[in-house]
Scaffold this active site. Structure first.
Site, PDB file in Angstrom:
ATOM      1  N   THR A  99      38.412  41.335  48.044  1.00 46.24           N
ATOM      2  CA  THR A  99      37.378  40.516  47.414  1.00 46.24           C
ATOM      3  C   THR A  99      37.629  39.033  47.608  1.00 46.24           C
ATOM      4  O   THR A  99      36.688  38.244  47.746  1.00 46.24           O
ATOM      5  CB  THR A  99      37.293  40.851  45.913  1.00 46.24           C
ATOM      6  N   SER A 114      40.249  46.841  50.353  1.00 47.57           N
ATOM      7  CA  SER A 114      41.411  47.729  50.226  1.00 47.57           C
ATOM      8  C   SER A 114      41.011  49.171  49.962  1.00 47.57           C
ATOM      9  O   SER A 114      41.848  50.074  50.078  1.00 47.57           O
ATOM     10  CB  SER A 114      42.368  47.218  49.146  1.00 47.57           C
ATOM     11  N   THR A 144      42.090  44.344  45.203  1.00 47.54           N
ATOM     12  CA  THR A 144      42.712  44.856  43.988  1.00 47.54           C
ATOM     13  C   THR A 144      42.632  46.379  43.865  1.00 47.54           C
ATOM     14  O   THR A 144      43.403  46.966  43.115  1.00 47.54           O
ATOM     15  CB  THR A 144      42.068  44.224  42.738  1.00 47.54           C
ATOM     16  N   ASP A 145      41.694  47.016  44.586  1.00 48.19           N
ATOM     17  CA  ASP A 145      41.504  48.461  44.421  1.00 48.19           C
ATOM     18  C   ASP A 145      42.787  49.240  44.643  1.00 48.19           C
ATOM     19  O   ASP A 145      43.101  50.174  43.895  1.00 48.19           O
ATOM     20  CB  ASP A 145      40.430  48.981  45.387  1.00 48.19           C
TER      21      ASP A 145
END
Length: 323
Positions: free
Chosen positions: A12, A53, A86-87
């Site tokens: 992101t 990710s 962040t995933d």
């Protein structure tokens, strides 16, 4: 002057809206570091990947590990920042922590809001991560996650909220430090096990699947995972790590055939405690399942994949220091 290498992988923090209105990782690392204002820290930057990710495979994690190792080997580099979605940041950060054998800090960061959002959090998070990577206080702490002013040890940290600006949590007492981008304060130093060997190309194709227990679950998905080539299956048990009679019967057969069966929990916090019989966790361990402690479910999956790809059987005694 202190020198920090920034390695960009997408996420992101590097995303902008396309013509269809959907955000895609499309910005290179030079866009991320332009106007960074890192003070007395010299910043070098290069792109490793440019992916959300949610698209990463084991091969991509290995490439990130190799890029970090290259920078760590350079004597003029004092610390490293990895920008990442962040995933699945918790998986990549933990993999790198498992193989990290240098006192130099490696710091992961990212963003919850895209780069073209008016209130994007990427620049602030990146500035703070660079400060952590350059801080003498962070040396010897392994791989860290710096996000929204909080600093976490990679091990045990997971994404706990989909959209909150501070999305990471740990079951082990919260962040180990804080930063505002100029001052870095670390209150504790993580206990770390001996570093494992870095992933080899065998890691790319080592399949470790996760199967959840739930009311009415049978062993069909676990059996399908093995049929598809899984070298290990992690059971996300209910409660303290419970299955049922169908999963126990499958686990006994799978272990006998050489498949590694790990036992975790679908509960967000707390350890696996295998003390229930009648199809519960005690029965799963009795037939050969390996309890995975309080390590978050998807970090446990990474640990098994790294060990198996390196030719090591993940038995309880070997796993214990890493859980």
């Amino acid at each position: 002057m202190l020198r920090v290498a920034v390695l960009a992988t997408g996420g992101t923090i590097a995303s902008s809206k396309g013509a269809d209105g959907a955000s895609v990782a499309s910005r290179g690392v030079q866009d991320l570091v332009s106007g960074l204002g890192a003070g007395d820290v010299a910043v070098e930057a290069r792109d490793v990947l440019q992916l959300g990710s949610y698209l990463l495979a084991h091969r991509h994690l290995r490439l990130i590990a190799e890029a970090v190792a290259e920078e760590l080997a350079r004597p003029e580099v004092d610390g490293i920042v990895v920008t990442h979605g962040t995933d699945t940041m918790e998986e990549t950060a933990y993999l790198l922590d498992l193989v990290h054998d240098s006192p130099k800090p490696v710091v992961f960061t990212g963003a919850q809001r895209p780069a073209d959002a008016v209130d994007t959090d990427g620049p602030a998070n990146l500035r703070e991560a660079v400060a952590v990577a350059a801080a003498s206080e962070a040396r010897g702490h392994g791989v860290l996650i710096s996000f929204a002013g909080q600093i976490f040890a990679a091990r045990g940290t997971r994404k706990a909220h989909t959209v909150a600006p501070a999305p990471f949590q740990t079951a082990d007492g919260g962040p180990i430090g804080r930063t505002d981008g100029t001052c870095v304060r670390l209150a504790m130093q993580p206990l770390r096990a001996p570093a494992l060997a870095r992933p080899t190309p065998a890691f790319d194709s080592t399949r470790v699947d996760v199967v959840s227990a739930y009311p009415g679950a049978d062993a069909a998905l676990a059996a399908a995972a093995v049929e598809a080539g899984a070298a290990a299956v992690v059971i996300a048990g209910t409660g303290v790590g419970n299955g049922n009679h169908a999963l126990c019967a499958w686990a006994e057969e799978a272990v006998r055939s050489g498949v590694v069966v790990g036992l975790s929990t679908r509960v967000a916090e707390g350890p696996v405690v295998p003390y229930y019989g009648n199809g519960g966790g005690a029965d799963l361990v009795r037939v050969g399942a390996v309890p995975l402690g309080s390590l978050p479910l998807f970090q446990a999956r990474i640990l098994l994949a790294l060990l198996i790809s390196g030719g090591r059987r993940p038995e309880a005694q070997l796993l214990e220091p890493y859980l």
